[in-house]
Scaffold this motif. Structure first.
Motif, PDB file in Angstrom:
ATOM      1  N   HIS A 119       0.758  -1.155  -0.071  1.00 37.59           N
ATOM      2  CA  HIS A 119      -0.176  -0.121   0.091  1.00 37.59           C
ATOM      3  C   HIS A 119       0.971   1.136   0.054  1.00 37.59           C
ATOM      4  CE1 HIS A 119      -3.680  -2.480   0.905  1.00 37.59           C
ATOM      5  NE2 HIS A 119      -2.834  -3.088   1.808  1.00 37.59           N
ATOM      6  N   CYS A 154      -4.642   6.063   0.050  1.00 34.95           N
ATOM      7  CA  CYS A 154      -3.774   4.890  -0.217  1.00 34.95           C
ATOM      8  C   CYS A 154      -3.199   5.235  -1.833  1.00 34.95           C
ATOM      9  CB  CYS A 154      -4.324   3.742  -0.254  1.00 34.95           C
ATOM     10  SG  CYS A 154      -3.192   2.241  -0.953  1.00 34.95           S
ATOM     11  N   GLU A 156      -1.079   3.458  -3.881  1.00 37.45           N
ATOM     12  CA  GLU A 156      -0.333   2.615  -4.395  1.00 37.45           C
ATOM     13  C   GLU A 156      -1.491   1.509  -4.839  1.00 37.45           C
ATOM     14  OE1 GLU A 156       3.248   3.064  -4.315  1.00 37.45           O
ATOM     15  OE2 GLU A 156       2.985   1.564  -6.008  1.00 37.45           O
ATOM     16  N   PHE A 157      -1.619   1.203  -5.838  1.00 35.49           N
ATOM     17  CA  PHE A 157      -2.542   0.067  -6.386  1.00 35.49           C
ATOM     18  C   PHE A 157      -2.580  -1.180  -5.778  1.00 35.49           C
ATOM     19  CE2 PHE A 157      -4.872  -3.141  -8.979  1.00 35.49           C
ATOM     20  CZ  PHE A 157      -6.167  -2.597  -9.118  1.00 35.49           C
ATOM     21  N   CYS A 158      -3.572  -1.351  -5.132  1.00 41.44           N
ATOM     22  CA  CYS A 158      -3.522  -2.722  -4.031  1.00 41.44           C
ATOM     23  C   CYS A 158      -4.701  -3.440  -4.062  1.00 41.44           C
ATOM     24  CB  CYS A 158      -3.397  -1.990  -2.549  1.00 41.44           C
ATOM     25  SG  CYS A 158      -4.845  -0.966  -2.036  1.00 41.44           S
ATOM     26  N   HIS A 162      -8.872  -0.464  -4.107  1.00 42.39           N
ATOM     27  CA  HIS A 162      -7.671   0.569  -4.007  1.00 42.39           C
ATOM     28  C   HIS A 162      -8.441   1.872  -3.813  1.00 42.39           C
ATOM     29  CE1 HIS A 162      -4.443   3.206  -4.476  1.00 42.39           C
ATOM     30  NE2 HIS A 162      -5.123   3.537  -5.609  1.00 42.39           N
ATOM     31  N   MET A 165      -9.998   3.203  -0.719  1.00 42.62           N
ATOM     32  CA  MET A 165      -9.015   3.251   0.477  1.00 42.62           C
ATOM     33  C   MET A 165      -8.259   4.560   1.248  1.00 42.62           C
ATOM     34  SD  MET A 165      -5.846   0.424   1.098  1.00 42.62           S
ATOM     35  CE  MET A 165      -4.762   0.458   2.731  1.00 42.62           C
TER      36      MET A 165
HETATM   37 CU1  CUA Z   1      -4.131   0.209  -0.483  1.00 41.95          CU
HETATM   38 CU2  CUA Z   1      -4.185   1.149  -2.292  1.00 41.95          CU
END
Ligand code: CUA
Length: 191
Positions: A119, A154, A156-158, A162, A165
């Motif tokens: 993340h 967030c 960062e692609f998670c 995503h 988040m």
């Molecule tokens: Cu955690 Cu995007």
């Protein structure tokens, strides 16, 4: 075996156009490199951006079982000198706690651990911007000058959730911080 001919034609010195183009290209690439270095220097000196330098490992799959990132420790704890340590777990697709409360004008250390995948987090309008890699503790130090509410998405692609988040950071006046120093209990916006 093929014969090697020694008569390969070198560009003639009269090829002025090719040479000029080459020099232009070298100048352009040099300019790009100088610009990138300038951006790095400017953001690190002027904005205080810096990569998280601590390489501190943690077992991501058992954060909930105890230790520093157990549920009761998540949130903001205030040291006797008034500085704050905020502990947060990042997991698909939320930060826990999802609303952090921090005192204005005091040094704040934010410590994050991921329970699953990579993340990232950024606190808008501040120099807080880092990745949270499973297996490591991300530590960021900052001071929030002005009271107010800030978003902490967030970045960062998670996974599929995503874009949903994110957390809030509520910066409050140090005198009205909901801290019970005697109990050393971590607090969040709901405290
Ligand atoms: Cu955690 Cu995007």
């Amino acid at each position: 075996m093929a014969e090697i001919s020694g008569t390969a034609k070198l560009p003639s010195s009269g090829d002025k156009h090719g040479e000029a183009t080459e020099r232009l290209w070298v100048a352009f690439v040099t300019g790009v490199i100088v610009l990138l270095v300038a951006v790095v220097v400017y953001t690190s000196v002027h904005w205080g951006f810096h990569p998280p330098s601590q390489v501190e490992t943690i077992e991501s799959t058992s954060l909930h079982k105890g230790g520093e990132f157990a549920e009761a420790n998540l949130g903001t704890a205030i040291a006797p000198d008034g500085s704050a340590v905020v502990r947060v777990v990042a997991q698909q697709y939320a930060f826990i706690p999802n609303c952090l409360v921090v005192p204005a004008g005091k040094p704040v250390t934010i410590r994050l651990a991921s329970a699953d995948v990579v993340h990232g987090f950024i606190v808008e309008g501040t120099n807080v911007n880092a990745m949270v890699v499973p297996g490591y503790v991300t530590t960021v130090r900052t001071t929030f000058q002005e009271p107010g509410e800030r978003l902490m998405p967030c970045h960062e692609f998670c996974g599929v959730g995503h874009q949903a988040m994110w957390a809030h950071v509520r910066v409050v006046d140090a005198s009205s911080f909901p801290n019970d120093a005697d109990k050393q209990k971590a607090v969040n916006c709901a405290s």
